[in-house]
Enzyme design. Sequence first.
Site, mmCIF file in Angstrom:
data_model
loop_
_atom_site.group_PDB
_atom_site.id
_atom_site.type_symbol
_atom_site.label_atom_id
_atom_site.label_comp_id
_atom_site.label_asym_id
_atom_site.label_seq_id
_atom_site.Cartn_x
_atom_site.Cartn_y
_atom_site.Cartn_z
ATOM 1 N N ASP A 124 -22.899 19.198 -27.839
ATOM 2 C CA ASP A 124 -23.742 18.238 -27.135
ATOM 3 C C ASP A 124 -25.135 18.830 -26.989
ATOM 4 O OD1 ASP A 124 -21.799 16.255 -26.755
ATOM 5 O OD2 ASP A 124 -21.107 17.130 -24.874
ATOM 6 N N ASP A 142 -21.572 10.239 -29.320
ATOM 7 C CA ASP A 142 -21.388 9.612 -28.006
ATOM 8 C C ASP A 142 -22.226 8.339 -27.873
ATOM 9 O OD1 ASP A 142 -19.731 11.754 -27.307
ATOM 10 O OD2 ASP A 142 -21.371 12.877 -26.398
#
Length: 167
Positions: A124, A142
């Site tokens: 991330d 995401d």
Amino acid sequence: MTESVSSRNGLWFLLLSLLVIVLDQASKLWILANVPLYYDINILPIFDITYVRNYGAAFSFLSDAGGWQRWFFTGIAAVVSVLLTYWMYKTDWKEQRQLWSFGLILGGAIGNVADRLVHGYVVDFLHFYYQNWHFPAFNVADIAISCGAALLLLDGVLDMKKQKVVA
């Protein structure tokens, strides 16, 4: 004999999934090659590029569960991916919102599963914040999953409204 557009199924939207996977994995490879773990690159007063490792699911859910969650989330994503591919096959070409949502969710799911299988965690790096408030870091996969889910909800709402008008 040519096939009419309306009789085509949604498997063409696997190309959208592939595009999401390529963009997701390319961005993560760039992060891994250029940004040290936990390092912040300030882009805007409310946005940084910050490489973090997510061993859990959304919002780091179960990130400290001891390792079993890697295989649990991989299994869930595999089942969801098979179902989405089947649904894409069964969905008529005219159901564009559904197909876009399925394609986005599938691409995002596979992008994050690839990370879990290769690294044991999800990469991330998109980090939004305001003063002391921080939104958990996320990635391109995401975004695709969230947009696909929102589009699927919108499709359901619009379909319900359409059924009320017809009834």
